[in-house]
Design an enzyme around this catalytic site. Structure first.
Site, short mmCIF file in Angstrom:
data_model
loop_
_atom_site.label_atom_id
_atom_site.label_comp_id
_atom_site.label_asym_id
_atom_site.label_seq_id
_atom_site.Cartn_x
_atom_site.Cartn_y
_atom_site.Cartn_z
N HIS A 205 -29.51 -58.97 14.65
CA HIS A 205 -28.17 -58.55 14.68
C HIS A 205 -27.65 -58.10 16.13
O HIS A 205 -26.37 -57.74 16.21
CB HIS A 205 -28.27 -56.98 14.02
CG HIS A 205 -28.72 -55.94 14.99
ND1 HIS A 205 -30.04 -55.68 14.97
CD2 HIS A 205 -28.09 -54.90 15.72
CE1 HIS A 205 -30.34 -54.51 15.67
NE2 HIS A 205 -29.34 -54.07 15.97
C1 UD1 Z 1 -25.19 -50.50 16.28
C2 UD1 Z 1 -25.76 -50.17 17.84
C3 UD1 Z 1 -27.15 -50.83 18.13
C4 UD1 Z 1 -28.00 -50.64 16.95
C5 UD1 Z 1 -27.33 -51.01 15.52
C6 UD1 Z 1 -28.30 -50.85 14.43
C7 UD1 Z 1 -24.03 -49.75 19.35
C8 UD1 Z 1 -23.27 -50.19 20.55
N1 UD1 Z 1 -24.77 -50.75 18.74
O1 UD1 Z 1 -25.01 -51.86 16.39
O2 UD1 Z 1 -27.67 -50.43 19.19
O3 UD1 Z 1 -29.13 -51.48 17.18
O4 UD1 Z 1 -26.25 -50.25 15.62
O5 UD1 Z 1 -27.87 -51.18 13.32
O6 UD1 Z 1 -23.79 -48.76 19.00
N2 UD1 Z 1 -20.46 -52.76 10.15
C9 UD1 Z 1 -20.45 -52.90 8.63
N3 UD1 Z 1 -21.01 -51.52 7.99
C10 UD1 Z 1 -21.17 -50.49 8.84
C11 UD1 Z 1 -21.30 -50.40 10.17
C12 UD1 Z 1 -20.79 -51.70 10.76
O7 UD1 Z 1 -20.12 -53.62 7.95
O8 UD1 Z 1 -21.54 -49.53 8.10
C13 UD1 Z 1 -20.09 -53.95 10.63
C14 UD1 Z 1 -18.61 -54.04 11.32
O9 UD1 Z 1 -18.04 -55.27 11.13
C15 UD1 Z 1 -18.78 -53.74 12.79
C16 UD1 Z 1 -20.16 -54.28 12.99
O10 UD1 Z 1 -20.72 -54.42 11.81
O11 UD1 Z 1 -17.86 -53.82 13.64
C17 UD1 Z 1 -20.97 -53.78 14.20
O12 UD1 Z 1 -21.07 -52.39 13.92
P1 UD1 Z 1 -21.36 -51.21 15.12
O13 UD1 Z 1 -21.67 -50.18 14.77
O14 UD1 Z 1 -20.24 -51.86 16.22
O15 UD1 Z 1 -22.73 -52.01 15.91
P2 UD1 Z 1 -23.96 -52.67 15.32
O16 UD1 Z 1 -23.91 -54.04 15.50
O17 UD1 Z 1 -24.26 -51.97 13.92
#
Ligand code: UD1
Length: 362
Positions: A205
């Site tokens: 991820h």
């Molecule tokens: C975040 C953390 C990362 C951690 C990871 C664990 C930051 C910068 N990154 O990354 O350190 O390893 O969580 O999972 O805080 N999305 C969904 N559903 C959700 C949440 C997110 O579909 O419930 C999708 C959305 O398209 C979103 C993308 O995932 O834009 C990224 O989510 P985000 O929370 O920004 O970062 P992660 O990649 O999850």
């Protein structure tokens, strides 16, 4: 002591760490407020962890959701400033290195609220990782810094943090692992996947792996080559899911993609795997404790203790098949080292320090 400790959680890796600290503070009778920023909102990235780990329902959910780094961090800050003004917590406790962590650290520090950082001092020294920026900023602002390993203490000391604010306490995520181990669902996910023999478990991820098309095509080719050797089970995080699928990830019968799993199901699959291939931070630590070989698809790690005192090694798309072949030939280790203090009692050590601090200030 009303609203003594206010915990900030938001993203999946925060929950197992917070569970250990919250339960240890509960035993000390310290009043607590649990905030969920809403950074993760899919039930299988968030709610399932609360249910399975016995975490209290959050007192407040800010519901900020996804966005660019600035949008997400700023939205959390705006909401937390209002919340801290209302609740006046005696201490804010933040976990790990996600955007929710740094957002809360900035607000607490500017409002003069004592700040505790659980999992302080980890450094990849790679500023292209958003988490590295979050770690450095949070540690700079924290009053109490709880480190999982000696190298983390050393980084903090080298950066000029006073020794009296740094506490080597062990790893609260491992407290949760050891506490929940008997409940791991060893068979459910495997039965549902129709897996009767050996397999490797993979997670991907990190933006550096799944946000860049050229990197993704090499990764997909590498995973297909792995699947020529052994089935690959891949619970797919929403970040990168569409791109990996577009790149043909599913075009190999040995690649078994599933939705993100609950903690007990995921840890059941980790426990039974011949090896894990991952770019996660926490999974490097969990495999170390479980004695499962871990191949980390990254050029660096902020958790080098999992290499020196654990089962981890760094690999690339180009080297992963060869390294995995060696790991499969060697079999699961019978004996392996585990970092000092990863013994299931980190939450209690953290709670003791927080309790002392609160008493001194009351
Ligand atoms: C975040 C953390 C990362 C951690 C990871 C664990 C930051 C910068 N990154 O990354 O350190 O390893 O969580 O999972 O805080 N999305 C969904 N559903 C959700 C949440 C997110 O579909 O419930 C999708 C959305 O398209 C979103 C993308 O995932 O834009 C990224 O989510 P985000 O929370 O920004 O970062 P992660 O990649 O999850």
């Amino acid at each position: 002591m009303p609203n003594a400790a206010l915990h900030i959680t938001g993203a999946r890796p925060n929950f197992p760490k917070a569970a250990a600290v919250i339960s240890a503070l509960q035993l000390r009778g310290i009043s607590q407020v649990l905030v969920h920023t809403g950074q993760h909102y899919d039930p299988n990235l968030s709610e399932v962890f609360f249910t399975q780990l016995g975490l209290p329902t959050p007192d407040v959910n800010l519901g900020v959701g996804s966005g660019t780094h600035a949008t997400q961090t700023a939205a959390i800050m705006v909401e937390l400033e209002k919340l801290f003004s209302q609740r006046r917590p005696a201490m804010v406790v933040v976990y790990g290195d996600v955007n929710s962590t740094v957002a809360a650290a900035l607000v607490a520090a500017k409002m003069g609220i004592p700040l505790a950082h659980v999992e302080a001092g980890l450094r990849s020294f790679d500023k292209t990782m958003p988490e590295e920026i979050n770690r450095v900023v949070t540690d700079r602002l924290a009053d109490l810094l709880f480190a999982t390993s000696a190298d983390a203490v050393e980084h903090l000391r080298n950066e000029g943090t006073e020794a009296g604010r740094i506490f080597l306490v062990g790893n609260p995520m491992i407290d949760t692992l050891l506490r929940q181990r008997e409940r791991f669902d060893l068979d459910g996910p495997r039965t549902r996947l129709g897996l009767s023999g050996p397999y490797v478990l993979t997670t991907l991820h990190r933006p550096s792996n799944v946000d860049r098309p050229t990197v993704i095509s090499d990764l997909v080719a590498a995973l297909h080559a792995v699947a020529d050797l052994i089935p690959v089970v891949l619970p797919l995080h929403p970040r990168g899911s569409a791109r990996l699928r577009d790149e043909g990830l599913l075009d190999h019968p040995g690649v078994l993609v599933v939705e993100p799993l609950g903690y007990l199901q995921f840890m059941g699959l980790v426990s039974g795997a011949e090896a894990v291939i991952t770019d996660s931070g926490g999974i490097q630590e969990e495999t170390t404790v479980l004695g499962v070989p871990c191949l980390t698809l990254r050029p660096n790690t902020e958790r080098p203790v999992t290499i020196t005192d654990g089962t981890n090694q760094l690999v690339t798309s180009a080297s992963v098949v060869e390294r995995l072949s060696a790991v499969l030939a060697a079999g699961r280790p019978k004996k392996w080292p585990v970092p000092p203090l990863w013994d299931g009692h980190a939450g209690e050590r953290i709670a003791a320090v927080i309790a002392d601090h609160l008493v001194q200030r009351s």
